[in-house]
Design a protein around this motif. Structure first.
Motif, mmCIF file in Angstrom:
data_model
loop_
_atom_site.group_PDB
_atom_site.id
_atom_site.type_symbol
_atom_site.label_atom_id
_atom_site.label_comp_id
_atom_site.label_asym_id
_atom_site.label_seq_id
_atom_site.Cartn_x
_atom_site.Cartn_y
_atom_site.Cartn_z
ATOM 1 N N THR A 106 0.828 -1.210 0.000
ATOM 2 C CA THR A 106 0.000 0.000 0.000
ATOM 3 C C THR A 106 0.860 1.256 0.000
ATOM 4 O O THR A 106 0.582 2.214 -0.711
ATOM 5 C CB THR A 106 -0.920 0.024 1.248
ATOM 6 O OG1 THR A 106 -1.730 -1.137 1.198
ATOM 7 C CG2 THR A 106 -1.790 1.266 1.291
ATOM 8 N N ALA A 107 1.909 1.259 0.798
ATOM 9 C CA ALA A 107 2.781 2.441 0.844
ATOM 10 C C ALA A 107 4.176 2.034 1.283
ATOM 11 O O ALA A 107 4.344 1.061 2.014
ATOM 12 C CB ALA A 107 2.217 3.482 1.802
ATOM 13 N N GLU A 108 5.127 2.833 0.799
ATOM 14 C CA GLU A 108 6.531 2.573 1.127
ATOM 15 C C GLU A 108 7.087 3.887 1.673
ATOM 16 O O GLU A 108 6.743 4.947 1.168
ATOM 17 C CB GLU A 108 7.235 2.194 -0.169
ATOM 18 C CG GLU A 108 8.660 1.763 -0.022
ATOM 19 C CD GLU A 108 9.251 1.457 -1.401
ATOM 20 O OE1 GLU A 108 8.957 0.395 -1.988
ATOM 21 O OE2 GLU A 108 10.004 2.325 -1.899
ATOM 22 N N SER A 109 7.928 3.823 2.691
ATOM 23 C CA SER A 109 8.367 5.081 3.298
ATOM 24 C C SER A 109 9.683 5.573 2.713
ATOM 25 O O SER A 109 10.505 4.794 2.271
ATOM 26 C CB SER A 109 8.517 4.915 4.815
ATOM 27 O OG SER A 109 9.573 4.024 5.090
ATOM 28 N N THR A 110 9.836 6.896 2.704
ATOM 29 C CA THR A 110 11.105 7.532 2.366
ATOM 30 C C THR A 110 11.337 8.613 3.414
ATOM 31 O O THR A 110 10.411 9.396 3.634
ATOM 32 C CB THR A 110 11.047 8.244 0.992
ATOM 33 O OG1 THR A 110 10.315 7.432 0.116
ATOM 34 C CG2 THR A 110 12.410 8.565 0.474
ATOM 35 N N LEU B 135 8.435 5.446 8.424
ATOM 36 C CA LEU B 135 7.374 4.473 8.114
ATOM 37 C C LEU B 135 6.119 4.801 8.936
ATOM 38 O O LEU B 135 4.991 4.783 8.421
ATOM 39 C CB LEU B 135 7.885 3.062 8.425
ATOM 40 C CG LEU B 135 6.931 1.899 8.172
ATOM 41 C CD1 LEU B 135 6.604 1.785 6.681
ATOM 42 C CD2 LEU B 135 7.536 0.573 8.647
ATOM 43 N N ILE B 136 6.325 5.142 10.194
ATOM 44 C CA ILE B 136 5.182 5.469 11.061
ATOM 45 C C ILE B 136 4.533 6.777 10.608
ATOM 46 O O ILE B 136 3.308 6.906 10.585
ATOM 47 C CB ILE B 136 5.626 5.516 12.545
ATOM 48 C CG1 ILE B 136 6.041 4.090 12.974
ATOM 49 C CG2 ILE B 136 4.521 6.049 13.444
ATOM 50 C CD1 ILE B 136 6.608 3.968 14.366
ATOM 51 N N GLU B 137 5.366 7.726 10.184
ATOM 52 C CA GLU B 137 4.821 8.989 9.670
ATOM 53 C C GLU B 137 3.980 8.736 8.414
ATOM 54 O O GLU B 137 2.909 9.327 8.237
ATOM 55 C CB GLU B 137 5.983 9.913 9.311
ATOM 56 C CG GLU B 137 5.861 11.296 9.900
ATOM 57 C CD GLU B 137 7.163 12.056 9.683
ATOM 58 O OE1 GLU B 137 7.305 12.655 8.609
ATOM 59 O OE2 GLU B 137 8.033 11.990 10.569
ATOM 60 N N THR B 138 4.489 7.854 7.548
ATOM 61 C CA THR B 138 3.742 7.509 6.330
ATOM 62 C C THR B 138 2.369 6.941 6.708
ATOM 63 O O THR B 138 1.355 7.263 6.087
ATOM 64 C CB THR B 138 4.534 6.439 5.519
ATOM 65 O OG1 THR B 138 5.851 6.910 5.332
ATOM 66 C CG2 THR B 138 3.887 6.141 4.187
#
Ligand code: SAH
Length: 511
Positions: free
Chosen positions: A489-493, A500-503
């Motif tokens: 669903t989503a990948e963090s940068t 990742l938690i912010e995403t």
């Protein structure tokens, strides 16, 4: 038998759900016992955070069946104590308040077993507080009554003088174990003179991020239970203090409140992740799928110590690599200056940050966090020919980098400092997972995803992901997930856990 050869039983209150509501004393003792006995109201996070050397025995309800009978639990405690074991008997919230802790202690005393009792935060106090209801208030309530609704209908079991309770004014009633009896209790109270419009609240799964609370009045409690399908564990609070709830809600306003997040990283490294998610209001489902242990390869360390080549590199590709390398460095070489002769490469911002914590600024960080990019960019950046390259790694790291460096003429020394193995969940974990499935699953490495399959078959993973969203820390993790045919669903940068938690928070604020 000499008393000193027997173990001690500690009856410990583990709090009502939020795992940090166990007391410091309870936690300290639980961590130092040989055996832990626990039932279904004990937060999972407490169990997975206990050292793996402790034997954990589940004595709660299983799949709708009855719990292990009280007699058996009593006998088990005596047997273990006679065997010299110290036992932590974890009980929900407080061990005594409607918890049969007193009976257990009595049995132990009769059998000559030492015990200690460590109180816990009872749900009747924590629940209203987490729902924004103060049980006492200078203007509204100057006493609290804790009542059990268990078998309230059957006069021969219930000793509660309901007609007397109904006349109590200026105080707060807190009802435990009353979901299935609430209609009778309310009728009894109203018949005995309690005003039907007395403010009342229902609090389900208090202090868990899936807590639900409903403000109403006394006469409507049975309808609330029926309409909202309220299930145990739940409490009822009756009294004027309930009117303060609209001013005092705090827990239910958090950004991830009610979101069930499955965390798969190794438990011994996940404490911060659990805490951050919980502080944001999420319910943490601690399902570690991997375990990490240190690894020591004496020959490789000796070779590392003896490198004399001037063109020498030290390559880190994970935070774990940095962590375990540093532990061993102080132990086996004992002088940080040994690293001064090395140039240092790091894959990923998290790895670079882990190095910076040790005051090391990497010389080279590839533009994206994959070993493939490291391999491609490294040979452009570095004159690999004739270099000696130490690759700090775990047992599951692939050999792509080593192969590339060798093909460019470098001499490569793989230095394995940790091992990752799949973690198998305790028996009752899987059942609970499907009973309360996650909304979100977090994967922080390819191995955390692979480790799922050590516990679940393909169909079970498909069942979970049909309702849960997958969040991945970075491209190599996402690749592993997609290779098995699952959608990310989503990948963090950047590729770090805070990001990742912010995403996740951003995603949730938009849906
Ligand atoms: N010893 C426990 C009570 C055990 S009896 C204590 O001190 O709280 C079980 C009852 O406790 C449940 O039926 C429910 O009424 C209450 N309870 C326990 N945990 C709860 C929770 N997280 N939310 C709401 N009620 C809870």
């Amino acid at each position: 038998m000499d008393d000193s050869e027997k173990g001690t039983v500690y009856l410990i209150g583990a709090g009502p759900g939020d795992p940090e509501l166990i007391t410091l004393k309870g936690w300290r003792i639980a961590k130092s016992c040989d055996v832990v006995l626990y039932d279904s109201l004990i937060p999972d996070e407490i169990i997975v955070s206990l050292p793996s050397s402790i034997k954990k025995i589940y004595v709660g309800k299983r799949g709708g069946r009855q719990s292990i009978p009280q007699d058996e639990i009593n006998e088990m405690m005596v047997e273990l104590a006679l065997d010299g074991k110290n036992i932590a008997r974890l009980k929900g919230s407080d061990p005594i308040i409607f918890g049969r802790g007193g009976e257990e202690a009595m049995y132990l005393k009769e059998h000559g077993i030492r015990f200690e009792i460590i109180p816990g935060v009872t749900s009747g106090i924590a629940g209203p507080t987490y729902a924004g209801i103060p049980c006492t208030d200078r203007n509204k309530a100057s006493y609290i009554m804790f009542l059990t609704g268990h078998k309230a209908k059957e006069k021969e079991f219930s000793t509660i003088p309901w007609d007397w309770v109904a006349k109590a004014k200026g105080g707060t009633l807190v009802l435990y174990m009353a979901v299935s009896e609430i209609a009778d209790i309310v009728a009894e109270l109203i018949d005995s003179g309690m005003p039907p419009d007395t403010p009342a609240a229902t609090i389900e799964r208090a202090t868990y991020p899936t807590q639900r609370s409903f403000k109403s009045v006394l006469k409507d409690l049975p309808n609330i239970v029926a309409d909202q399908c309220v299930k145990a564990p739940a409490l009822f609070v009756i009294g004027e203090v309930v009117d303060l709830q609209p001013y005092l809600t705090w827990f239910e306003d958090k950004p991830l409140f009610g979101v069930r997040v499955m965390v798969t990283r190794a438990a011994e490294q996940a404490a911060d992740t659990y805490r951050t998610l919980r502080d944001l209001g999420a319910e943490v489902l601690p399902y570690p799928t991997i375990e990490i242990s240190e690894h020591f390869d004496e020959e490789a360390w000796a070779a590392f110590e003896n490198i004399r080549n001037e063109n020498r590199w030290l390559v880190f590709t994970s935070e774990n690599g940095v962590r375990y390398f540093m532990r061993k460095l102080s132990y086996h070489i004992g002088d940080m200056r040994h690293l001064a002769y090395f140039s240092i490469a790091a894959v990923g911002e998290g790895t670079a940050r882990a190095l910076r914590k040790h005051c090391i600024e990497p010389d080279f960080v590839p533009s994206t966090a994959t070993v493939a990019d490291l391999a491609a960019e490294f040979s452009q950046y570095v004159d690999a020919k004739g270099a000696t390259v130490v690759r700090v790694r775990g047992n599951l790291s692939d050999n792509m980098f080593e192969e590339m460096a060798e093909s460019k003429g470098a001499e490569v020394l793989p230095l394995m400092v940790y091992r990752t193995s799949h973690y198998r969940w305790p028996m009752e974990f899987k059942e609970k997972l499907f009973e309360y499935p996650p909304d979100v699953m977090l994967f922080t490495s390819g191995s955390t995803f692979e480790g799922l399959f050590a516990n679940l078959n393909d169909d079970e993973v498909k069942r979970l992901t049909s309702t849960a969203k997958i969040f991945s820390i970075g491209p190599s993790t996402s690749e592993k997930i997609r290779q098995r045919g699952f959608e990310v669903t989503a990948e963090s940068t950047p590729h770090t856990i805070p990001a990742l938690i912010e995403t996740l928070v951003d995603y949730m604020s938009e849906v």
